[in-house]
Design an enzyme around this catalytic site. Structure first.
Site, short mmCIF file in Angstrom:
data_model
loop_
_atom_site.label_atom_id
_atom_site.label_comp_id
_atom_site.label_asym_id
_atom_site.label_seq_id
_atom_site.Cartn_x
_atom_site.Cartn_y
_atom_site.Cartn_z
N LYS A 30 0.84 -1.20 0.00
CA LYS A 30 0.00 0.00 0.00
C LYS A 30 0.87 1.24 0.00
O LYS A 30 1.95 1.25 0.60
CB LYS A 30 -0.88 0.01 1.25
CG LYS A 30 -2.12 -0.85 1.08
CD LYS A 30 -3.11 -0.61 2.22
CE LYS A 30 -4.32 -1.50 2.01
NZ LYS A 30 -4.83 -2.05 3.23
N PHE A 31 0.40 2.31 -0.62
CA PHE A 31 1.09 3.60 -0.65
C PHE A 31 2.51 3.48 -1.20
O PHE A 31 3.41 4.16 -0.75
CB PHE A 31 1.11 4.25 0.75
CG PHE A 31 -0.25 4.34 1.37
CD1 PHE A 31 -1.25 5.11 0.79
CD2 PHE A 31 -0.55 3.62 2.52
CE1 PHE A 31 -2.52 5.17 1.35
CE2 PHE A 31 -1.82 3.68 3.08
CZ PHE A 31 -2.80 4.46 2.49
N ARG A 32 2.70 2.55 -2.15
CA ARG A 32 4.01 2.33 -2.78
C ARG A 32 5.06 1.83 -1.77
O ARG A 32 6.26 1.92 -2.03
CB ARG A 32 4.54 3.59 -3.50
CG ARG A 32 3.55 4.32 -4.37
CD ARG A 32 2.89 3.47 -5.42
NE ARG A 32 3.80 3.03 -6.48
CZ ARG A 32 3.47 2.11 -7.38
NH1 ARG A 32 2.30 1.52 -7.32
NH2 ARG A 32 4.33 1.77 -8.31
N LEU A 33 4.62 1.32 -0.64
CA LEU A 33 5.58 0.78 0.35
C LEU A 33 5.75 -0.71 0.06
O LEU A 33 5.25 -1.57 0.77
CB LEU A 33 5.07 1.03 1.78
CG LEU A 33 4.95 2.51 2.12
CD1 LEU A 33 4.38 2.70 3.53
CD2 LEU A 33 6.31 3.20 2.03
N HIS A 34 6.42 -0.98 -1.03
CA HIS A 34 6.54 -2.35 -1.51
C HIS A 34 7.53 -3.15 -0.67
O HIS A 34 8.40 -2.58 -0.01
CB HIS A 34 7.00 -2.35 -2.97
CG HIS A 34 6.31 -1.34 -3.80
ND1 HIS A 34 4.95 -1.36 -3.99
CD2 HIS A 34 6.78 -0.25 -4.45
CE1 HIS A 34 4.61 -0.33 -4.75
NE2 HIS A 34 5.70 0.36 -5.03
#
Ligand SMILES: Cc1cc2nc3c(=O)[nH]c(=O)nc-3n(C[C@H](O)[C@H](O)[C@H](O)COP(=O)(O)O)c2cc1C
Length: 194
Positions: free
Chosen positions: A171-175
């Site tokens: 989520k939120f580009r927090l890969h």
């Protein structure tokens, strides 16, 4: 340290999910090579086999990639399974598979694909589709109902991974990124910021 099987088991579990979820070609992977003057060169190929010894694909040895690989065996592979929002990156050296292995795989292919391997001068200029169609007709007549042997210019490579990175969408580009580095018969692992 992780044992030798760990990243292959993880790859296998993601690949199995991809086979269920991907619209088509879950085995498609990007293969990056380098030109003699050091420019990157990439295209898609299909993964045909894998185990702890590496990841196998097949191609025309006289194609651009085939010539590049004979001069520089270092490659990068990249799978992106859109349906899973997952990526696997692999780096290592590509070595030719044995003739026996290539023969066995070639004979498992549909007859039309075997004829196609003879008909296509992959990566060389072609005047028009009619030339390919003519060559397919010629080789179809040549082999008639007999066996279609593997052309010597068609074979496979096995990429021996020195690095395998597993990337999962967050989520939120927090890969999530987990990298395996080959260390003898085992792997060291690290996590990377996304
Ligand atoms: C999904 C997909 C799978 C492909 N699989 C292969 C393959 O397994 N082997 C192959 O030689 N070319 C395959 N191709 C074609 C290559 O991408 C490329 O056009 C061709 O191999 C010539 O590349 P080169 O001129 O860099 O050698 C595939 C293309 C796509 C889009």
């Amino acid at each position: 340290m992780a044992d030798l099987n760990e990243p292959f088991d993880l790859f296998n579990s993601w690949f199995e999910m991809a086979k269920e979820k991907e619209l088509n070609d879950p085995s498609a992977m990007n293969l990056a090579t380098a030109t003699p003057d050091g420019r990157p060169s990439s295209r898609m190929v299909l993964l045909k086999d894998f185990d702890t010894t590496g990841f196998v694909f097949y191609t025309n040895l006289e194609s651009n990639k085939g010539k590049q690989l004979s001069a520089n065996a270092q490659v990068a592979l990249n799978f992106h399974w859109k349906s899973l929002r997952k990526q696997v990156r692999i780096e290592g050296a590509a070595t030719p598979v044995s003739d026996e292995e290539a023969d066995a795989y070639f004979q498992s292919r549909p007859r039309g694909s075997r004829i196609g391997a003879w008909a296509s001068d992959q990566s060389r200029p072609m005047e028009g589709m009619f030339v390919l169609e003519r060559r397919v007709a010629e080789f179809t007549a040549k082999f008639h109902v007999g066996e279609v042997p593997r052309p010597l210019h068609w074979s496979g490579f096995r990429v021996d991974p020195q690095l395998i990175e597993f990337w999962s969408d967050g989520k939120f580009r927090l890969h999530e990124r987990i990298v395996y580095h080959r260390d003898g018969d085992a792997w060291t692992t690290e996590r990377l910021f996304p």
